[in-house]
Design a protein around this motif. Sequence first.
Motif, mmCIF file in Angstrom:
data_model
loop_
_atom_site.group_PDB
_atom_site.id
_atom_site.type_symbol
_atom_site.label_atom_id
_atom_site.label_comp_id
_atom_site.label_asym_id
_atom_site.label_seq_id
_atom_site.Cartn_x
_atom_site.Cartn_y
_atom_site.Cartn_z
ATOM 1 N N GLU A 17 0.820 -1.193 0.000
ATOM 2 C CA GLU A 17 0.000 0.000 0.000
ATOM 3 C C GLU A 17 0.862 1.253 0.000
ATOM 4 O OE1 GLU A 17 -0.927 -0.988 4.598
ATOM 5 O OE2 GLU A 17 -2.391 0.291 3.611
ATOM 6 N N THR A 18 0.257 2.328 -0.469
ATOM 7 C CA THR A 18 0.898 3.637 -0.471
ATOM 8 C C THR A 18 -0.187 4.690 -0.448
ATOM 9 O OG1 THR A 18 2.628 4.962 -1.531
ATOM 10 C CG2 THR A 18 1.064 3.868 -2.999
ATOM 11 N N SER A 19 0.172 5.888 -0.013
ATOM 12 C CA SER A 19 -0.798 6.987 0.078
ATOM 13 C C SER A 19 -0.155 8.291 -0.372
ATOM 14 C CB SER A 19 -1.290 7.153 1.520
ATOM 15 O OG SER A 19 -1.991 6.020 1.945
ATOM 16 N N LEU A 20 -1.009 9.241 -0.721
ATOM 17 C CA LEU A 20 -0.559 10.561 -1.113
ATOM 18 C C LEU A 20 -1.574 11.579 -0.621
ATOM 19 C CD1 LEU A 20 1.412 12.364 -2.786
ATOM 20 C CD2 LEU A 20 -0.116 11.971 -4.742
ATOM 21 N N ALA A 21 -1.100 12.534 0.190
ATOM 22 C CA ALA A 21 -1.956 13.634 0.628
ATOM 23 C C ALA A 21 -2.061 14.636 -0.519
ATOM 24 C CB ALA A 21 -1.367 14.290 1.870
ATOM 25 N N LEU A 22 -3.253 15.138 -0.728
ATOM 26 C CA LEU A 22 -3.514 16.041 -1.840
ATOM 27 C C LEU A 22 -3.953 17.400 -1.324
ATOM 28 C CD1 LEU A 22 -5.549 13.398 -3.788
ATOM 29 C CD2 LEU A 22 -3.241 14.149 -4.356
ATOM 30 N N ASP A 23 -3.341 18.446 -1.843
ATOM 31 C CA ASP A 23 -3.717 19.813 -1.493
ATOM 32 C C ASP A 23 -4.963 20.201 -2.273
ATOM 33 O OD1 ASP A 23 -1.418 20.008 0.093
ATOM 34 O OD2 ASP A 23 -0.224 20.642 -1.630
ATOM 35 N N SER A 24 -5.588 21.265 -1.850
ATOM 36 C CA SER A 24 -6.813 21.702 -2.518
ATOM 37 C C SER A 24 -6.554 22.524 -3.771
ATOM 38 C CB SER A 24 -7.676 22.507 -1.546
ATOM 39 O OG SER A 24 -6.963 23.649 -1.105
#
Length: 148
Positions: A17-24
């Motif tokens: 698994e992996t994740s990425l925080a996304l800005d608005s």
Amino acid sequence: MNESSRDDVGTATSLLETSLALDSDGSRIAPARDLAVAFLVQARDDHGIPVATTAVENAQLIVSELVTNARKYAPGPALLHLLISGAMLQVELWDSNPVAPAAKAPDPKRIGQHGLEIVTALAQTVTVERTPLGKRITADIVLSTTTA
């Protein structure tokens, strides 16, 4: 990419698994697509998981559509999470808008607003779940049609 094991029914299952925080601000759409490709290539090359070219292409498009829609309709941050379990890739996108997306009636003259139609056509399953701070959309993608 994180690796973990889980014992839900008495057998160990390897999860990648992996994740990425996304800005608005929408600046993370291309990096989100790139993350999906790199994640699947690494799963194939480093872990021997069968990943078809179509699965990579479908994952890229699904990630792009989900992230684009989150940027367009959700006022705050979002989180992309990719998980491989068995022969499936789970693409999960959380955003801060609690309103569930709805597919529009077919209209060949309509420009845009086809994201959910595209995701539904490419994914094995699509689910939308309200969360305390928004919603989570999950699309499951078959990694390979070959069986061992």
